[in-house]
Write a protein that holds these residues in place. Sequence first.
Motif, mmCIF file in Angstrom:
data_model
loop_
_atom_site.group_PDB
_atom_site.id
_atom_site.type_symbol
_atom_site.label_atom_id
_atom_site.label_comp_id
_atom_site.label_asym_id
_atom_site.label_seq_id
_atom_site.Cartn_x
_atom_site.Cartn_y
_atom_site.Cartn_z
ATOM 1 N N ASN A 107 3.236 2.050 -1.720
ATOM 2 C CA ASN A 107 3.786 2.386 -3.037
ATOM 3 C C ASN A 107 2.865 3.254 -3.881
ATOM 4 O OD1 ASN A 107 5.942 0.747 -2.369
ATOM 5 N ND2 ASN A 107 5.134 -1.031 -3.437
ATOM 6 N N TYR A 108 1.654 3.541 -3.396
ATOM 7 C CA TYR A 108 0.689 4.267 -4.209
ATOM 8 C C TYR A 108 0.092 5.411 -3.406
ATOM 9 C CZ TYR A 108 1.217 -0.174 -6.568
ATOM 10 O OH TYR A 108 1.751 -1.283 -7.157
ATOM 11 N N GLN A 109 0.048 6.589 -4.003
ATOM 12 C CA GLN A 109 -0.448 7.771 -3.302
ATOM 13 C C GLN A 109 -1.907 7.651 -2.902
ATOM 14 O OE1 GLN A 109 0.659 11.545 -5.125
ATOM 15 N NE2 GLN A 109 2.428 10.591 -6.105
ATOM 16 N N ASP A 110 -2.681 6.826 -3.629
ATOM 17 C CA ASP A 110 -4.090 6.649 -3.281
ATOM 18 C C ASP A 110 -4.272 5.922 -1.960
ATOM 19 O OD1 ASP A 110 -4.962 7.914 -5.545
ATOM 20 O OD2 ASP A 110 -5.257 6.079 -6.704
ATOM 21 N N TYR A 111 -3.247 5.171 -1.541
ATOM 22 C CA TYR A 111 -3.397 4.337 -0.357
ATOM 23 C C TYR A 111 -2.409 4.668 0.763
ATOM 24 C CZ TYR A 111 -5.869 1.637 -3.872
ATOM 25 O OH TYR A 111 -6.714 1.254 -4.866
ATOM 26 N N ARG A 141 3.872 1.886 -9.466
ATOM 27 C CA ARG A 141 3.878 2.721 -8.258
ATOM 28 C C ARG A 141 4.131 4.178 -8.632
ATOM 29 N NH1 ARG A 141 8.472 0.267 -4.653
ATOM 30 N NH2 ARG A 141 7.654 -1.639 -5.621
ATOM 31 N N ASP A 142 3.673 5.101 -7.781
ATOM 32 C CA ASP A 142 3.831 6.519 -8.086
ATOM 33 C C ASP A 142 4.502 7.293 -6.948
ATOM 34 O OD1 ASP A 142 1.777 6.412 -6.269
ATOM 35 O OD2 ASP A 142 0.246 7.226 -7.606
ATOM 36 N N TRP A 199 0.805 -1.213 0.000
ATOM 37 C CA TRP A 199 0.000 0.000 0.000
ATOM 38 C C TRP A 199 0.844 1.272 0.000
ATOM 39 C CZ3 TRP A 199 1.329 2.731 4.301
ATOM 40 C CH2 TRP A 199 1.872 1.997 5.370
#
Length: 225
Positions: free
Chosen positions: A11-15, A56-57, A9
Amino acid sequence: MITIDFFRWRNYQDYGTGVAGDLFVHAFSTLNYVISSDGPNRALATGGLRYWKDGRDVPDVSITLYDYPKTETHAPFNAAFRINFIAGSGGGGGFKLIGTEGEMEIGQNSVTVNRSKLGMEPSGYSMISFTEDMQAKIRDEYAAKKLDTRASSLATGTTTWQAPRDYKGAHYDHFFNFFTSIRTNGKVIQDPKFGLRAAGAALLANESYSRKQPVNWNPTEMKLI
């Protein structure tokens, strides 16, 4: 109802908030507690996605430089936090505090102090541009100040303090403090303000990275400037 748990989780800005938001907060909690500080007031981060190409972002490699202002408990100093693409710890954990009389390395269950002598008298490249007569005069002036004493020369070496073999560990201390505070209506070490100051400092890395510029933060009032 189906619940999906993203193992990665962070690795992603949404999470999540990347490795900085996940792990830096623990580092700042420790550092701020050790030196009785509210935290840094400025951060500058750089990095990028250098290795992982999986969608990933958030950066997998980054370096963040923090400025700590002068307070009643410590002098002004700079801290460097790094992330590499293999481990969030950047190849190692713990802290190394470097000062004028040596360095202190703080690990999970040990503290090592390396006492070294910082030369107070000019020498080498700082002297060769002067004539020999001027060099002799400069040495005499510094010798008269008695900056390098015999005591300072002897107070060097390495000392390591190791936690007792029966030490139950940091997790035990955390839970013991928390449960004891509840049972006695006392105070936890990491109260909401302490936690926000640690988390805020950690998130400065992401803020600086996304803005591509330094960011300023008031650690006392816990606000971006």
